[in-house]
Design an enzyme around this catalytic site. Structure first.
Site, PDB file in Angstrom:
ATOM      1  N   HIS A  56      38.793  42.071  43.972  1.00 47.13           N
ATOM      2  CA  HIS A  56      37.988  40.953  45.189  1.00 47.13           C
ATOM      3  C   HIS A  56      37.640  41.664  46.165  1.00 47.13           C
ATOM      4  O   HIS A  56      37.781  43.102  46.442  1.00 47.13           O
ATOM      5  CB  HIS A  56      38.694  39.845  45.488  1.00 47.13           C
ATOM      6  CG  HIS A  56      40.152  40.314  46.059  1.00 47.13           C
ATOM      7  ND1 HIS A  56      41.139  41.001  45.750  1.00 47.13           N
ATOM      8  CD2 HIS A  56      40.416  39.876  47.473  1.00 47.13           C
ATOM      9  CE1 HIS A  56      41.989  40.894  46.647  1.00 47.13           C
ATOM     10  NE2 HIS A  56      41.606  40.350  47.794  1.00 47.13           N
ATOM     11  N   HIS A  58      37.851  41.774  49.483  1.00 46.23           N
ATOM     12  CA  HIS A  58      38.507  42.238  50.837  1.00 46.23           C
ATOM     13  C   HIS A  58      38.754  43.892  51.129  1.00 46.23           C
ATOM     14  O   HIS A  58      38.919  44.631  50.025  1.00 46.23           O
ATOM     15  CB  HIS A  58      40.027  41.500  50.836  1.00 46.23           C
ATOM     16  CG  HIS A  58      40.066  39.940  50.894  1.00 46.23           C
ATOM     17  ND1 HIS A  58      40.962  39.108  50.690  1.00 46.23           N
ATOM     18  CD2 HIS A  58      38.864  39.361  51.471  1.00 46.23           C
ATOM     19  CE1 HIS A  58      40.678  37.985  50.995  1.00 46.23           C
ATOM     20  NE2 HIS A  58      39.353  37.813  51.454  1.00 46.23           N
ATOM     21  N   ASP A  60      41.133  45.539  52.262  1.00 44.19           N
ATOM     22  CA  ASP A  60      42.152  46.382  51.662  1.00 44.19           C
ATOM     23  C   ASP A  60      42.372  46.585  50.361  1.00 44.19           C
ATOM     24  O   ASP A  60      43.224  47.119  49.869  1.00 44.19           O
ATOM     25  CB  ASP A  60      43.223  45.549  52.363  1.00 44.19           C
ATOM     26  CG  ASP A  60      43.573  44.292  51.758  1.00 44.19           C
ATOM     27  OD1 ASP A  60      42.827  43.271  51.848  1.00 44.19           O
ATOM     28  OD2 ASP A  60      44.822  43.947  51.295  1.00 44.19           O
ATOM     29  N   HIS A  61      41.366  46.023  49.772  1.00 43.05           N
ATOM     30  CA  HIS A  61      41.002  46.334  48.138  1.00 43.05           C
ATOM     31  C   HIS A  61      39.557  47.162  47.905  1.00 43.05           C
ATOM     32  O   HIS A  61      39.559  47.649  46.871  1.00 43.05           O
ATOM     33  CB  HIS A  61      41.001  45.036  47.317  1.00 43.05           C
ATOM     34  CG  HIS A  61      42.376  44.344  47.627  1.00 43.05           C
ATOM     35  ND1 HIS A  61      43.464  44.177  46.637  1.00 43.05           N
ATOM     36  CD2 HIS A  61      42.946  43.615  48.564  1.00 43.05           C
ATOM     37  CE1 HIS A  61      44.370  43.703  47.090  1.00 43.05           C
ATOM     38  NE2 HIS A  61      44.015  43.083  48.426  1.00 43.05           N
ATOM     39  N   HIS A 114      41.773  32.711  45.988  1.00 41.89           N
ATOM     40  CA  HIS A 114      41.941  33.554  47.185  1.00 41.89           C
ATOM     41  C   HIS A 114      40.652  33.944  47.651  1.00 41.89           C
ATOM     42  O   HIS A 114      40.339  33.864  49.010  1.00 41.89           O
ATOM     43  CB  HIS A 114      42.869  34.634  46.712  1.00 41.89           C
ATOM     44  CG  HIS A 114      43.166  35.874  47.806  1.00 41.89           C
ATOM     45  ND1 HIS A 114      44.046  35.682  48.908  1.00 41.89           N
ATOM     46  CD2 HIS A 114      42.714  37.111  47.820  1.00 41.89           C
ATOM     47  CE1 HIS A 114      43.972  36.793  49.727  1.00 41.89           C
ATOM     48  NE2 HIS A 114      43.017  37.570  48.837  1.00 41.89           N
ATOM     49  N   ASP A 133      45.035  39.780  44.532  1.00 43.86           N
ATOM     50  CA  ASP A 133      45.812  38.790  45.393  1.00 43.86           C
ATOM     51  C   ASP A 133      45.615  37.473  44.794  1.00 43.86           C
ATOM     52  O   ASP A 133      45.829  36.569  45.645  1.00 43.86           O
ATOM     53  CB  ASP A 133      45.228  38.858  46.576  1.00 43.86           C
ATOM     54  CG  ASP A 133      45.391  39.988  47.429  1.00 43.86           C
ATOM     55  OD1 ASP A 133      46.313  41.242  47.136  1.00 43.86           O
ATOM     56  OD2 ASP A 133      44.829  40.282  48.499  1.00 43.86           O
ATOM     57  N   HIS A 171      50.031  43.361  46.548  1.00 44.92           N
ATOM     58  CA  HIS A 171      50.972  43.489  47.842  1.00 44.92           C
ATOM     59  C   HIS A 171      52.519  43.538  47.319  1.00 44.92           C
ATOM     60  O   HIS A 171      52.866  42.649  46.677  1.00 44.92           O
ATOM     61  CB  HIS A 171      50.775  42.498  48.865  1.00 44.92           C
ATOM     62  CG  HIS A 171      49.127  42.585  49.446  1.00 44.92           C
ATOM     63  ND1 HIS A 171      49.011  43.304  50.639  1.00 44.92           N
ATOM     64  CD2 HIS A 171      47.981  42.037  49.045  1.00 44.92           C
ATOM     65  CE1 HIS A 171      47.632  43.187  50.775  1.00 44.92           C
ATOM     66  NE2 HIS A 171      47.234  42.455  50.104  1.00 44.92           N
TER      67      HIS A 171
HETATM   68 FE    FE Z   1      45.064  42.229  49.640  1.00 48.50          FE
HETATM   69 ZN    ZN Z   2      42.815  39.823  49.551  1.00 49.13          ZN
END
Ligand code: FE
Ligand code: ZN
Length: 255
Positions: A56, A58, A60-61, A114, A133, A171
Site C-alpha cells: 500500500h 503509506h 512507511d512502506h 486500511h 497493514d 509492524h
Molecule cells: Fe505501516
Molecule cells: Zn499503512
C-alpha cells in the site's frame, strides 16, 4: 526448492522482509520502509534485489523505493487501485493476478480498508502471506480509507488461507495488541499461551512474527468477530459480524 525469507526490523516499529527464490536467485523486498535497512539485509544475505512488491501507498512502506530502484534497477510492483499514489512503479497488480519473483508465484488478494487499494500477496507453494497493514499478529490495521465492513471482508479473505500459512505483517505491534485483546477475551486460553510465547520472544530480542493464520483464528479478536461469545463480550449479541468487528476496532482506537 522452497522460497527463503529474511525478516528485519526497521524505522520505529516496521518490519522489512526479503523473499528469495534460491533457484533463480531472484529476491523481492516486500515494501520498502527504509532503503538503508533493506541494503543491510541484502548484504547480510548476499541476495540481489530484483523486485519490490508493494502492499500500500503509506510512506512507511514506500519511502525506500526510489533509492533501492536507483541502486538495483529492480522492478516495482504496486497495487493497481492506488499505484498513482506510489512513485517509480513498473507494473500494477490486483485481485487474482500473479506476482512473480523468479520462479516463485504469489497470488494477489485485494484487501482494502486500511487504504482503499491495499493488497496482500499469498505464495501457495510455500504457504507464505505478506499482508502489509491489513492483518497484524493479534490485531489488524486501522481502517483509514475504507470502512469497517470492507476491512472485515478483507480480513475474512486472509482468514480463509490455509491454517499453516505463515504471514508477515508490516509492524511489530504484537505485545500491545495482546494487552488489548485480553480486554475483549480475558478467558481465551490460546491468547494467554500466545502472550507467554510473545513475552519470551521479545525478551530474547526476537520478532514475534511470522505467525500462522491457524493460530490467529484462535487468539486474534479481530478475526473472531463472528463468534457469538465475542459479539456478547462487546455487548452486540446477534449483530452482524462486521458491526462486532467495527466495535472492537473502535475500542482499540481508544485503547
Ligand atoms: Fe505501516
Ligand atoms: Zn499503512
Amino acid at each position: 526448492m522452497p522460497a527463503q525469507t529474511y525478516l528485519f526490523p526497521c524505522l520505529k516499529d516496521n518490519f522489512g522482509v526479503l523473499l528469495h527464490d534460491p533457484q533463480s536467485g531472484a529476491t523481492a523486498a516486500i515494501d520498502a520502509p527504509e532503503a538503508a535497512a533493506v541494503e543491510a539485509a541484502l548484504q547480510k544475505t548476499g541476495w540481489k534485489l530484483t523486485d519490490i512488491l508493494v502492499t500500500h501507498h503509506h510512506a512507511d512502506h514506500t519511502q525506500g523505493i526510489a533509492e533501492l530502484k536507483e541502486h538495483h534497477h529492480c522492478r516495482v510492483v504496486a497495487p493497481r487501485n492506488e499505484a498513482k499514489r506510489i512513485a517509480h512503479v513498473d507494473a500494477t497488480i490486483g485481485e487474482g493476478e500473479t506476482a512473480r519473483v523468479g520462479g516463485i508465484e504469489g497470488k494477489v488478494i485485494d484487501t482494502p480498508g486500511h487504504t482503499a487499494g491495499h493488497i496482500s500477496y499469498f505464495f501457495p507453494a510455500d504457504k507464505l502471506a505478506f499482508v502489509g497493514d491489513t492483518l497484524f499478529s493479534i490485531g489488524c490495521g486501522r481502517v483509514i480509507e475504507g470502512n469497517p465492513e470492507m476491512m472485515w471482508q478483507s480480513l475474512l479473505k486472509l482468514r480463509n488461507l490455509p491454517d499453516d500459512t505463515k504471514f508477515y505483517c508490516g509492524h511489530e505491534y504484537t505485545a500491545a495488541n495482546i494487552r488489548f485483546a485480553k480486554t475483549i477475551e480475558p478467558d481465551n486460553k490460546a491468547l494467554a499461551a500466545r502472550a507467554d510465547e510473545v513475552a519470551r520472544l521479545l525478551a530474547a530480542g526476537k520478532a514475534t512474527i511470522p505467525a500462522t493464520i491457524g493460530a490467529e483464528k484462535a487468539d486474534n479478536p479481530f478475526l473472531r468477530a463472528d463468534l457469538p461469545e465475542v459479539a456478547k463480550a462487546v455487548g452486540l449479541a446477534g449483530s452482524p459480524a462486521w458491526k462486532v468487528f467495527a466495535e472492537i476496532r473502535e475500542r482499540k482506537n481508544k485503547f
